[in-house]
Design an enzyme around this catalytic site. Structure first.
Site, PDB file in Angstrom:
ATOM      1  CB  SER A  19      -6.234   1.623  -1.686  1.00 18.77           C
ATOM      2  OG  SER A  19      -6.178   2.618  -0.674  1.00 18.77           O
ATOM      3  CE1 TYR A  50      -7.179   0.857  -5.378  1.00 20.17           C
ATOM      4  CE2 TYR A  50      -9.223   1.226  -4.199  1.00 20.17           C
ATOM      5  CZ  TYR A  50      -8.337   0.363  -4.791  1.00 20.17           C
ATOM      6  OH  TYR A  50      -8.588  -0.980  -4.807  1.00 20.17           O
ATOM      7  CB  CYS A  82     -11.632   2.866   0.347  1.00 20.13           C
ATOM      8  SG  CYS A  82     -10.694   3.886  -0.806  1.00 20.13           S
ATOM      9  CB  THR A  84     -10.643   7.074  -3.083  1.00 20.84           C
ATOM     10  OG1 THR A  84      -9.914   7.870  -2.157  1.00 20.84           O
ATOM     11  CG2 THR A  84     -10.312   7.499  -4.487  1.00 20.84           C
ATOM     12  CB  CYS A 196      -8.657   9.755   3.216  1.00 24.66           C
ATOM     13  SG  CYS A 196      -7.471   8.430   2.862  1.00 24.66           S
ATOM     14  CB  THR A 197     -10.561   4.774   5.606  1.00 21.89           C
ATOM     15  OG1 THR A 197      -9.907   4.272   4.422  1.00 21.89           O
ATOM     16  CG2 THR A 197     -12.060   4.864   5.379  1.00 21.89           C
ATOM     17  CG  HIS A 198      -4.819   5.447   4.385  1.00 20.87           C
ATOM     18  ND1 HIS A 198      -5.662   4.913   3.453  1.00 20.87           N
ATOM     19  CD2 HIS A 198      -3.688   4.686   4.349  1.00 20.87           C
ATOM     20  CE1 HIS A 198      -5.080   3.869   2.867  1.00 20.87           C
ATOM     21  NE2 HIS A 198      -3.882   3.712   3.399  1.00 20.87           N
TER      22      HIS A 198
END
Ligand code: DGL
Length: 272
Positions: A19, A50, A82, A84, A196-198
């Site tokens: 995202s 997302y 991602c 999510t 969460c990849t962030h």
């Protein structure tokens, strides 16, 4: 008619989808294993975040976009970088697309093997932490552990800001750590799953907020190994111009991502 086989084209890219900038944490690991792979990085910035959307919105958006992207760019493999999108839409996307798809799974299994205290924290988006997919991972791999989940949407915004060189309120990190610590047994957390990849993009800041004695784990190593395995023996031709980042919306602020994208080998930005 013979089906188009993208894996036979050395210039066919790996398509990494998120995202926003989170998937770059996965790209970093993919680059270590496959330095010659052409990459198309897709940020659905028009759909970000997302994590606050419904399951139906995310599933429809991700399948629709990936359908159009694979038709236009013919990647040899798609990585949904991602958590999510993967925990909600991986199965349905796999049903409709023929290209190999690698998803992102919260790293509960390795966390269960790492923890000494038996208490694991998990940080993700609201949408991820409520998924049955996460319940099943917990039941299968961490049934004898305690898994404490917390949704930290403000960390998504913090990672986006960090990669643009924008200021971040340091309280977002202490709030995330304090929320997990405040849960029953939270003081015994020694392992935190970054689901969460962030969030791996903020590992330094999160480590400072949690303090010593806490280790972080995410799924990117396993994803990179899986991509390398699925593309074994394939030829790669990465153009001299570097890789491409595609955005679903033209936002003036995205120019500031240039230096961060460059660190991941991406020097061209396009709008899809
Ligand atoms: N990077 C995405 C993930 O791994 C989520 C960010 C968002 O909320 O869009 O879950």
């Amino acid at each position: 008619m013979t089906a188009y086989d993208a894996s036979a084209n050395p210039a066919a890219p790996l398509l990494l989808f998120d995202s926003g900038v989170g998937g770059l944490s996965v790209l970093g690991k993919v680059r270590e294993l496959l330095p010659d792979a052409p990459v198309m990085y897709v940020s659905d910035n028009a759909g970000l975040p997302y994590g606050t959307k419904t399951e139906a919105q995310i599933a429809a958006r991700v399948s629709g976009l990936l359908g159009r992207l694979t038709e236009r760019y013919r990647p040899r493999l798609v990585c949904i970088a991602c958590n999510t999108a993967s925990t909600i839409a991986l199965a349905s996307v796999r049903e409709v697309l023929e290209v190999p798809i690698v998803g992102t799974v919260p790293a509960i299994k390795p966390a269960a093997a790492m923890t000494q205290t038996g208490v694991i924290g998990l940080l993700g988006t609201e949408a991820t932490i409520r998924q049955g997919y996460v319940d099943r991972l917990e039941a299968e791999f961490a049934a004898d552990k305690r898994l404490l989940r917390h949704a930290a949407p403000e960390l998504v915004a913090a990672a986006e800001a960090k990669l643009r060189g924008a200021p971040i309120d340091p309280a977002v990190f202490t709030r995330a750590a304090a929320a997990l610590r405040a849960m029953p047994d939270g003081d015994r957390i020694d392992t935190v799953v970054l689901a969460c990849t962030h969030f791996p993009l903020l590992e330094e800041e999160l480590a400072a907020a949690f303090g010593p004695g806490v280790r972080f784990i995410d799924g990117s190593d396993g994803i990179a190994r899986q991509i390398a395995f699925l593309t074994q023996g394939q030829a790669w031709a990465r153009g001299a111009a570097g890789d491409i980042a595609l955005f679903t919306r033209d936002e003036p602020g995205d120019k500031a991502l240039g230096p961060a994208l460059h660190r991941y080998g991406i020097d061209r930005r396009l709008v899809f």
